[in-house]
Design a protein around this motif. Structure first.
Motif, PDB file in Angstrom:
ATOM      1  N   LEU A  40       4.916  24.395  41.768  1.00  0.00           N
ATOM      2  CA  LEU A  40       3.723  23.979  41.046  1.00  0.00           C
ATOM      3  C   LEU A  40       2.547  24.773  41.580  1.00  0.00           C
ATOM      4  O   LEU A  40       2.457  25.020  42.779  1.00  0.00           O
ATOM      5  N   SER A  41       1.647  25.167  40.683  1.00  0.00           N
ATOM      6  CA  SER A  41       0.515  25.982  41.115  1.00  0.00           C
ATOM      7  C   SER A  41      -0.793  25.232  40.968  1.00  0.00           C
ATOM      8  O   SER A  41      -0.886  24.249  40.234  1.00  0.00           O
ATOM      9  N   GLY A  45      -4.258  29.154  39.844  1.00  0.00           N
ATOM     10  CA  GLY A  45      -3.049  29.947  40.033  1.00  0.00           C
ATOM     11  C   GLY A  45      -2.974  30.664  41.369  1.00  0.00           C
ATOM     12  O   GLY A  45      -2.036  31.425  41.628  1.00  0.00           O
ATOM     13  N   ALA A  46      -3.962  30.444  42.248  1.00  0.00           N
ATOM     14  CA  ALA A  46      -4.031  31.171  43.516  1.00  0.00           C
ATOM     15  C   ALA A  46      -2.952  30.723  44.506  1.00  0.00           C
ATOM     16  O   ALA A  46      -2.529  31.504  45.349  1.00  0.00           O
ATOM     17  N   ARG A  47      -2.527  29.473  44.414  1.00  0.00           N
ATOM     18  CA  ARG A  47      -1.516  28.962  45.347  1.00  0.00           C
ATOM     19  C   ARG A  47      -0.413  28.270  44.571  1.00  0.00           C
ATOM     20  O   ARG A  47      -0.654  27.666  43.528  1.00  0.00           O
ATOM     21  N   ALA A  48       0.805  28.354  45.103  1.00  0.00           N
ATOM     22  CA  ALA A  48       1.945  27.663  44.498  1.00  0.00           C
ATOM     23  C   ALA A  48       2.708  26.951  45.604  1.00  0.00           C
ATOM     24  O   ALA A  48       2.750  27.422  46.751  1.00  0.00           O
ATOM     25  N   PHE A  49       3.290  25.815  45.263  1.00  0.00           N
ATOM     26  CA  PHE A  49       3.995  24.999  46.250  1.00  0.00           C
ATOM     27  C   PHE A  49       5.346  24.555  45.704  1.00  0.00           C
ATOM     28  O   PHE A  49       5.442  24.137  44.551  1.00  0.00           O
ATOM     29  N   ASP A  50       6.360  24.633  46.567  1.00  0.00           N
ATOM     30  CA  ASP A  50       7.609  23.952  46.280  1.00  0.00           C
ATOM     31  C   ASP A  50       7.384  22.504  46.694  1.00  0.00           C
ATOM     32  O   ASP A  50       6.766  22.236  47.722  1.00  0.00           O
ATOM     33  N   VAL A  51       7.866  21.571  45.894  1.00  0.00           N
ATOM     34  CA  VAL A  51       7.629  20.154  46.129  1.00  0.00           C
ATOM     35  C   VAL A  51       8.941  19.460  46.484  1.00  0.00           C
ATOM     36  O   VAL A  51       9.917  19.564  45.742  1.00  0.00           O
ATOM     37  N   THR A  52       8.948  18.765  47.617  1.00  0.00           N
ATOM     38  CA  THR A  52      10.088  17.950  48.022  1.00  0.00           C
ATOM     39  C   THR A  52       9.595  16.517  48.165  1.00  0.00           C
ATOM     40  O   THR A  52       8.743  16.235  49.018  1.00  0.00           O
ATOM     41  N   LEU A  53      10.085  15.627  47.320  1.00  0.00           N
ATOM     42  CA  LEU A  53       9.663  14.230  47.395  1.00  0.00           C
ATOM     43  C   LEU A  53      10.242  13.587  48.647  1.00  0.00           C
ATOM     44  O   LEU A  53      11.388  13.821  49.007  1.00  0.00           O
ATOM     45  N   THR A  54       9.403  12.778  49.323  1.00  0.00           N
ATOM     46  CA  THR A  54       9.840  12.132  50.561  1.00  0.00           C
ATOM     47  C   THR A  54       9.820  10.610  50.462  1.00  0.00           C
ATOM     48  O   THR A  54      10.347   9.936  51.332  1.00  0.00           O
ATOM     49  N   TYR A  83      -0.005  22.335  38.441  1.00  0.00           N
ATOM     50  CA  TYR A  83       0.425  22.766  37.114  1.00  0.00           C
ATOM     51  C   TYR A  83       1.834  23.348  37.154  1.00  0.00           C
ATOM     52  O   TYR A  83       2.209  24.031  38.103  1.00  0.00           O
ATOM     53  N   ALA A  84       2.576  23.082  36.075  1.00  0.00           N
ATOM     54  CA  ALA A  84       3.903  23.666  35.893  1.00  0.00           C
ATOM     55  C   ALA A  84       3.842  24.587  34.677  1.00  0.00           C
ATOM     56  O   ALA A  84       3.007  24.400  33.779  1.00  0.00           O
ATOM     57  N   LEU A  85       4.711  25.561  34.652  1.00  0.00           N
ATOM     58  CA  LEU A  85       4.811  26.416  33.475  1.00  0.00           C
ATOM     59  C   LEU A  85       5.413  25.605  32.330  1.00  0.00           C
ATOM     60  O   LEU A  85       6.365  24.844  32.530  1.00  0.00           O
ATOM     61  N   ARG A  86       4.849  25.756  31.150  1.00  0.00           N
ATOM     62  CA  ARG A  86       5.344  25.026  29.976  1.00  0.00           C
ATOM     63  C   ARG A  86       6.848  25.265  29.791  1.00  0.00           C
ATOM     64  O   ARG A  86       7.589  24.355  29.432  1.00  0.00           O
TER      65      ARG A  86
END
Length: 169
Positions: A40-41, A45-54, A83-86
């Motif tokens: 998700l960015s 759009g400058a940063r993106a993160f992988d998300v792991t739910l805890t 934001y996610a890509l459509r």
């Protein structure tokens, strides 16, 4: 990449604990699906993160974001929308819409008169409400987003046909 290529799917509520976890508000139909759309960015759009739910917390989820390992780094992200890509998101049934697709549409009544333009889509628990800015009016119109009040949404034509309840306008 245009704004229409990205959909806001969540927001960071601040740090959760001291190891860099965040409180995450999910705007997806099934809240835990937000992790499936990573990375998700940020809005710019400058940063993106992988998300792991805890886990879960009051009014949201807890998550670990890639590259965030301290409480201070997590707190610095408070209020950031994600934001996610459509293309990552599922196609919706004909009677469901992404809020981003409704904002900016012209709203007409059933007689063809312009009522205004969708300024925002609000949800305070029961159902969605369209906030419509009418030309020449300082106040906005709050229209329930139901099939009775909004019988037609034509994304291709960029317009909504509304049949507001008696006395609303």
């Amino acid at each position: 990449m245009s704004d229409s290529d990205r959909i806001c799917v969540g927001a960071i509520g601040g740090a959760f604990g001291v190891r860099g976890e965040v409180r995450l508000k999910s705007f997806t139909a099934m809240p835990e699906d937000i992790a499936a759309y990573s990375p998700l960015s940020t809005e710019d759009g400058a940063r993106a993160f992988d998300v792991t739910l805890t886990g879960q917390t009051t009014n949201g989820l807890t998550a670990q974001l890639s590259g965030i390992s301290t409480k201070e780094a997590a707190d610095a992200l408070r209020g950031i929308r994600l934001y996610a890509l459509r293309a990552q998101l599922p196609n919706l049934p004909d009677d469901e819409f992404y809020h981003a697709d409704l904002i900016g549409l012209e709203v007409y009544d059933t007689g063809g008169a312009v009522l205004g333009r969708v300024k925002a889509v609000l949800n305070h628990g029961a159902s969605d409400i369209l906030e419509i800015h009418a030309p020449g009016m300082s106040a906005t119109i709050l229209l329930p987003f139901t099939t009775e009040a909004v019988p037609t949404v034509d994304l291709a034509a960029g317009r909504i046909i509304a049949d507001p309840p008696e006395g609303l306008i």
